[in-house]
Design a protein around this motif. Sequence first.
Motif, PDB file in Angstrom:
ATOM      1  N   THR A   1      39.950  11.668  99.452  1.00 53.90           N
ATOM      2  CA  THR A   1      40.920  12.196 100.404  1.00 53.90           C
ATOM      3  C   THR A   1      40.163  12.585 101.673  1.00 53.90           C
ATOM      4  O   THR A   1      38.960  12.892 101.626  1.00 53.90           O
TER       5      THR A   1
ATOM      6  N   ASP B   1      38.438  15.922 101.070  1.00 58.72           N
ATOM      7  CA  ASP B   1      37.247  15.854 100.217  1.00 58.72           C
ATOM      8  C   ASP B   1      36.080  15.205 100.950  1.00 58.72           C
ATOM      9  O   ASP B   1      34.939  15.659 100.848  1.00 58.72           O
TER      10      ASP B   1
ATOM     11  N   ASN C   1      43.451   3.887 105.813  1.00 59.58           N
ATOM     12  CA  ASN C   1      42.903   5.241 105.659  1.00 59.58           C
ATOM     13  C   ASN C   1      41.982   5.655 106.804  1.00 59.58           C
ATOM     14  O   ASN C   1      41.650   6.824 106.946  1.00 59.58           O
TER      15      ASN C   1
END
Length: 113
Positions: free
Chosen positions: A34, A37, A73
């Motif tokens: 993520t 993270d 992402n």
Amino acid sequence: MHVQMTQIYDLLDPAKVVIAYEPVWAIGTGLTATPEDAQATHKGIRDLIAKHASASVADAIRIQYGGSANAANAPDLSAQPDIDGFLVGGASLKPEFAEIVKAIAEAKAAQPA
């Protein structure tokens, strides 16, 4: 992390060294951490460098994320202050690579210096 980096603190010249981080569990899986993270780990690396090398080296060193960055992402990962770029694998061979480059360029241009 500190154990892995112990022998390199004295060698960290931001003009010559780039650090790439990829979670062990992400290697070869296509999975990505993520953004939160990934940021926490990059910040941890930067903090270790500040403590064991110097704050100026920590501020200047580039730390790239290498866990399956792709066009989907890259924008969220790029928005993280301690992610300076990407170590791109298979996506570098696809047309979406341009979108990854664009995402990091736009995100970093928008962040305060």
